[in-house]
Design a protein around this motif. Structure first.
Motif, PDB file in Angstrom:
ATOM      1  N   THR A  50       0.859  -1.175   0.000  1.00  0.00           N
ATOM      2  CA  THR A  50       0.000   0.000   0.000  1.00  0.00           C
ATOM      3  C   THR A  50       0.895   1.224   0.000  1.00  0.00           C
ATOM      4  OG1 THR A  50      -0.147  -0.124   2.398  1.00  0.00           O
ATOM      5  CG2 THR A  50      -1.931  -1.153   1.146  1.00  0.00           C
ATOM      6  N   GLY A  51       0.499   2.261  -0.703  1.00  0.00           N
ATOM      7  CA  GLY A  51       1.363   3.404  -0.927  1.00  0.00           C
ATOM      8  C   GLY A  51       1.483   4.403   0.198  1.00  0.00           C
TER       9      GLY A  51
ATOM     10  N   TRP B 128       3.251   1.530   5.702  1.00  0.00           N
ATOM     11  CA  TRP B 128       3.693   0.142   5.748  1.00  0.00           C
ATOM     12  C   TRP B 128       3.348  -0.536   7.069  1.00  0.00           C
ATOM     13  CZ3 TRP B 128       7.105  -0.597   9.779  1.00  0.00           C
ATOM     14  CH2 TRP B 128       7.732   0.555  10.282  1.00  0.00           C
ATOM     15  N   GLN B 129       2.830   0.215   8.028  1.00  0.00           N
ATOM     16  CA  GLN B 129       2.628  -0.301   9.377  1.00  0.00           C
ATOM     17  C   GLN B 129       1.633  -1.454   9.452  1.00  0.00           C
ATOM     18  OE1 GLN B 129       2.935   2.927   8.605  1.00  0.00           O
ATOM     19  NE2 GLN B 129       4.694   3.574   9.800  1.00  0.00           N
ATOM     20  N   ASN B 130       0.742  -1.576   8.485  1.00  0.00           N
ATOM     21  CA  ASN B 130      -0.229  -2.677   8.485  1.00  0.00           C
ATOM     22  C   ASN B 130       0.090  -3.759   7.458  1.00  0.00           C
ATOM     23  OD1 ASN B 130      -1.905  -1.606  10.551  1.00  0.00           O
ATOM     24  ND2 ASN B 130      -2.680  -0.120   9.071  1.00  0.00           N
ATOM     25  N   TRP B 131       1.260  -3.680   6.849  1.00  0.00           N
ATOM     26  CA  TRP B 131       1.628  -4.705   5.882  1.00  0.00           C
ATOM     27  C   TRP B 131       1.753  -6.064   6.573  1.00  0.00           C
ATOM     28  CZ3 TRP B 131       6.081  -2.647   2.281  1.00  0.00           C
ATOM     29  CH2 TRP B 131       5.585  -1.602   1.498  1.00  0.00           C
ATOM     30  N   GLU B 132       1.509  -7.107   5.782  1.00  0.00           N
ATOM     31  CA  GLU B 132       1.647  -8.479   6.268  1.00  0.00           C
ATOM     32  C   GLU B 132       2.226  -9.332   5.147  1.00  0.00           C
ATOM     33  OE1 GLU B 132      -1.118 -12.027   8.187  1.00  0.00           O
ATOM     34  OE2 GLU B 132      -1.890  -9.976   8.140  1.00  0.00           O
ATOM     35  N   SER B 133       3.118 -10.245   5.514  1.00  0.00           N
ATOM     36  CA  SER B 133       3.703 -11.142   4.517  1.00  0.00           C
ATOM     37  C   SER B 133       2.785 -12.337   4.301  1.00  0.00           C
ATOM     38  CB  SER B 133       5.085 -11.630   4.978  1.00  0.00           C
ATOM     39  OG  SER B 133       4.944 -12.642   5.964  1.00  0.00           O
ATOM     40  N   SER B 134       3.071 -13.134   3.302  1.00  0.00           N
ATOM     41  CA  SER B 134       2.278 -14.338   3.036  1.00  0.00           C
ATOM     42  C   SER B 134       2.410 -15.358   4.172  1.00  0.00           C
ATOM     43  CB  SER B 134       2.686 -14.963   1.704  1.00  0.00           C
ATOM     44  OG  SER B 134       4.063 -15.313   1.735  1.00  0.00           O
ATOM     45  N   ARG B 135       3.479 -15.223   4.985  1.00  0.00           N
ATOM     46  CA  ARG B 135       3.671 -16.123   6.149  1.00  0.00           C
ATOM     47  C   ARG B 135       3.047 -15.554   7.423  1.00  0.00           C
ATOM     48  NH1 ARG B 135       9.360 -15.687   4.647  1.00  0.00           N
ATOM     49  NH2 ARG B 135       9.425 -14.453   6.540  1.00  0.00           N
ATOM     50  N   GLY B 136       2.457 -14.356   7.328  1.00  0.00           N
ATOM     51  CA  GLY B 136       1.847 -13.741   8.492  1.00  0.00           C
ATOM     52  C   GLY B 136       2.767 -12.796   9.252  1.00  0.00           C
ATOM     53  N   ASP B 137       3.963 -12.512   8.715  1.00  0.00           N
ATOM     54  CA  ASP B 137       4.880 -11.568   9.365  1.00  0.00           C
ATOM     55  C   ASP B 137       4.284 -10.171   9.322  1.00  0.00           C
ATOM     56  OD1 ASP B 137       6.803 -13.593   9.710  1.00  0.00           O
ATOM     57  OD2 ASP B 137       7.712 -13.170   7.764  1.00  0.00           O
ATOM     58  N   ARG B 138       4.509  -9.434  10.408  1.00  0.00           N
ATOM     59  CA  ARG B 138       4.085  -8.041  10.500  1.00  0.00           C
ATOM     60  C   ARG B 138       5.245  -7.241  11.082  1.00  0.00           C
ATOM     61  NH1 ARG B 138      -1.338  -7.494   9.771  1.00  0.00           N
ATOM     62  NH2 ARG B 138      -1.388  -5.512  10.852  1.00  0.00           N
ATOM     63  N   LEU B 139       5.070  -5.940  11.238  1.00  0.00           N
ATOM     64  CA  LEU B 139       6.135  -5.136  11.827  1.00  0.00           C
ATOM     65  C   LEU B 139       6.455  -5.648  13.227  1.00  0.00           C
ATOM     66  CD1 LEU B 139       5.377  -2.866  14.210  1.00  0.00           C
ATOM     67  CD2 LEU B 139       4.264  -1.788  12.321  1.00  0.00           C
ATOM     68  N   VAL B 140       7.686  -5.388  13.655  1.00  0.00           N
ATOM     69  CA  VAL B 140       8.159  -5.811  14.977  1.00  0.00           C
ATOM     70  C   VAL B 140       8.585  -4.571  15.748  1.00  0.00           C
ATOM     71  CG1 VAL B 140       9.996  -7.071  16.183  1.00  0.00           C
ATOM     72  CG2 VAL B 140       8.938  -8.062  14.144  1.00  0.00           C
TER      73      VAL B 140
END
Length: 183
Positions: A76-77, A80-92
């Motif tokens: 999303t442009g 990035w704080q709500n991005w999620e990877s295909s494995r379920g990773d999120r920001l740390v």
């Protein structure tokens, strides 16, 4: 050839409106990577970006950062704080002693969501790209009261910084939503 010892608080310092950077080991020293100590101010959000050639390593010395280093399911442009990877990773949320390695081509971001500055040891390979980037960025920010966004974009284009979400700087309470983007 001799080695290099840099005492605490020493090294060549650059200060911009957004960060304080102290060069510790550089290509000019014969180093295989660039090594900096960076003070990340409260509310600073570098924005998600990619380097096609560079590899980076971050080690938090003091304070906290929100970190991200993965390809999201959807880029999303605006943030990035709500991005999620295909494995379920999120920001740390990472504190002192935490580290992040970023291979070439990997979307990554960091933000200081706290009210206090965060000190980070930052390494980049190959030198001297990030060294020159920080030097020229400081020149742009020092050129006047208004930052030339076109000059910043040209700088990013020259130094392999492919921005995905905006770089922002403002109070931590605003940095996730309404903080003004820096060019």
């Amino acid at each position: 050839m001799d080695g290099l010892i840099v005492p605490p608080g020493q090294g060549r310092k650059l200060t911009t409106k957004a960060q304080e950077v102290t060069f510790k080991a550089t290509g000019a020293h014969g180093s295989f990577m660039s090594c900096f100590e960076v003070v990340v101010p409260p509310g600073f959000d570098v924005g998600a970006h990619i380097h096609d050639r560079s590899k980076e390593f971050f080690y938090i010395l003091e304070g906290e950062l929100d970190l991200l280093a993965f390809e999201p399911v959807e880029r999303t442009g605006e943030g990035w704080q709500n991005w999620e990877s295909s494995r379920g990773d999120r920001l740390v949320r990472a504190g002192a002693g935490s580290c992040m390695f970023v291979p070439s081509g990997c979307p990554h971001a960091f933000m200081n969501p706290t009210e206090k500055p965060t000190r980070v040891l930052f390494q980049s390979y190959p030198p001297p790209d990030h060294e020159r980037y920080f030097e020229e960025l400081c020149d742009i920010f020092s050129a006047g009261s208004v930052v030339d966004s076109g000059a910043v974009q040209q700088l990013r284009d020259r130094y392999d910084v492919n921005q995905i979400t905006p770089l922002r700087y403002g109070p931590p309470s605003l940095a996730n939503s309404t903080a003004s983007p820096l060019p």
